[in-house]
Scaffold this motif. Structure first.
Motif, PDB file in Angstrom:
ATOM      1  N   VAL A  75      48.905  54.021  35.536  1.00  0.00           N
ATOM      2  CA  VAL A  75      48.334  55.364  35.626  1.00  0.00           C
ATOM      3  C   VAL A  75      48.120  55.939  34.230  1.00  0.00           C
ATOM      4  N   LEU A  76      49.121  55.788  33.371  1.00  0.00           N
ATOM      5  CA  LEU A  76      49.009  56.315  32.009  1.00  0.00           C
ATOM      6  C   LEU A  76      47.924  55.593  31.224  1.00  0.00           C
ATOM      7  N   MET A  77      47.793  54.293  31.427  1.00  0.00           N
ATOM      8  CA  MET A  77      46.739  53.549  30.752  1.00  0.00           C
ATOM      9  C   MET A  77      45.360  54.005  31.230  1.00  0.00           C
ATOM     10  N   THR A  78      45.246  54.290  32.528  1.00  0.00           N
ATOM     11  CA  THR A  78      43.981  54.809  33.055  1.00  0.00           C
ATOM     12  C   THR A  78      43.650  56.146  32.410  1.00  0.00           C
ATOM     13  N   LEU A  79      44.655  57.000  32.261  1.00  0.00           N
ATOM     14  CA  LEU A  79      44.441  58.286  31.596  1.00  0.00           C
ATOM     15  C   LEU A  79      43.988  58.089  30.161  1.00  0.00           C
ATOM     16  N   MET A  80      44.617  57.180  29.437  1.00  0.00           N
ATOM     17  CA  MET A  80      44.239  56.966  28.040  1.00  0.00           C
ATOM     18  C   MET A  80      42.826  56.431  27.922  1.00  0.00           C
ATOM     19  N   ARG A  81      42.422  55.532  28.838  1.00  0.00           N
ATOM     20  CA  ARG A  81      41.041  55.043  28.817  1.00  0.00           C
ATOM     21  C   ARG A  81      40.058  56.173  29.124  1.00  0.00           C
ATOM     22  N   PHE A  82      40.446  57.048  30.054  1.00  0.00           N
ATOM     23  CA  PHE A  82      39.601  58.185  30.390  1.00  0.00           C
ATOM     24  C   PHE A  82      39.453  59.130  29.196  1.00  0.00           C
ATOM     25  N   LEU A  83      40.539  59.412  28.514  1.00  0.00           N
ATOM     26  CA  LEU A  83      40.482  60.274  27.340  1.00  0.00           C
ATOM     27  C   LEU A  83      39.650  59.649  26.231  1.00  0.00           C
ATOM     28  N   HIS A  84      39.759  58.321  26.098  1.00  0.00           N
ATOM     29  CA  HIS A  84      38.957  57.623  25.085  1.00  0.00           C
ATOM     30  C   HIS A  84      37.476  57.742  25.413  1.00  0.00           C
ATOM     31  N   SER A  85      37.140  57.617  26.703  1.00  0.00           N
ATOM     32  CA  SER A  85      35.725  57.730  27.088  1.00  0.00           C
ATOM     33  C   SER A  85      35.187  59.137  26.824  1.00  0.00           C
ATOM     34  N   LEU A  86      36.033  60.145  27.045  1.00  0.00           N
ATOM     35  CA  LEU A  86      35.604  61.521  26.760  1.00  0.00           C
ATOM     36  C   LEU A  86      35.408  61.724  25.267  1.00  0.00           C
TER      37      LEU A  86
END
Length: 206
Positions: free
Chosen positions: A188-199
Motif C-alpha cells: 500500500v505504501l509503495m503504491t502511494l509513493m508511486r502515485f506521489l511520484h506520478s503527481l
C-alpha cells in the motif's frame, strides 16, 4: 535531580536508529474511521517499535462513538500512532496514524501538517465514514490512495463499484489489503509513493 558529569542519558535503541544512508524522509498519514485498522497497519509495517496512544474504551463513549463492526474493540487511539519504514537505503517514511473516533478529529490538522501523502483505510461495511475523511484530505491538498482492509464479514465489491460509491476520480489508486500482514501494508505504501511520484512528474505536487 542533580546529574553528575559521569551520568549518561540513554539514546535510542540500536534497532531504532535512523539508517546512516538515509537522505530523505517523508511524512505519511494513515487515516480512516474508527476501527478500520490504522494502528494495526502502523504496527505491522514499522521497522521500529511503534509508538501508540491507545487507551481503554469506557462507557463515556456510548452513544457518542460509532463502533459498528468493531464491537469487540477494547482500546482506541486518542492521539496518534507513529512508526517508521525504510523504502530504500536513502528514503525513509515516517508514519502517523490518526485517531478514528470523530471526537478526536480536531487533532488531525496538526497531524496533516507537512504530510506529503496519505493512506485512507476503508471498511466496506461503513463506506459512509470515508467521505468526511477524504474531504478533510482534499481540503488540505494532501494526495491519497484508498486501501480496502480485509475483514472476514465485510462485503467485497469490484474496484469500479467502489470508485463510484466513493466518488473518486480514475487516477486515485484503490487496492485491497490486509493490514495484519507486513507485505500487504508495505505494498500500500509503495503504491502511494508511486502515485506521489506520478503527481510530481505531472507538476501537480508541490
Amino acid at each position: 535531580m542533580d546529574f553528575k558529569s559521569s551520568d549518561t542519558i540513554p539514546g535510542p535503541r540500536t534497532e531504532d536508529r535512523l539508517p546512516h544512508t538515509a537522505e530523505a524522509a517523508v511524512k505519511i498519514v494513515i487515516v480512516g474511521g474508527f476501527g478500520v485498522g490504522k494502528t494495526t497497519m502502523v504496527g505491522s509495517v514499522s521497522e521500529i517499535r511503534p509508538l501508540t496512544t491507545e487507551e481503554t474504551m469506557t462507557q463515556a463513549g456510548i452513544g457518542i462513538d460509532d463502533n459498528y463492526g468493531s464491537a469487540s474493540k477494547t482500546a482506541t487511539t486518542v492521539a496518534m500512532d507513529f512508526g517508521r519504514i525504510s523504502i530504500t537505503d536513502q528514503l525513509v517514511l515516517y508514519l502517523f496514524g490518526t485517531p478514528g473516533q470523530e471526537r478526536f478529529w480536531f487533532l488531525w490538522n496538526g497531524l496533516f501538517e507537512g504530510a506529503l501523502g496519505a493512506v485512507v483505510l476503508v471498511d466496506t461495511r461503513r463506506l459512509e465514514v470515508s467521505f468526511d475523511v477524504m474531504g478533510r484530505l482534499e481540503e488540505r491538498g494532501v494526495p491519497f490512495v484508498v486501501a480496502v482492509n480485509s475483514f472476514p464479514d465485510a462485503p467485497r465489491y469490484p474496484v469500479a463499484e467502489l470508485r463510484t460509491a466513493l466518488d473518486l476520480p480514475e487516477e486515485i489508486p484503490i487496492l485491497d489489503c490486509d493490514v495484519r500482514r507486513r507485505a500487504s501494508s508495505r505494498d500500500v505504501l509503495m503504491t502511494l509513493m508511486r502515485f506521489l511520484h506520478s503527481l510530481a512528474m505531472k507538476g501537480a505536487l508541490t
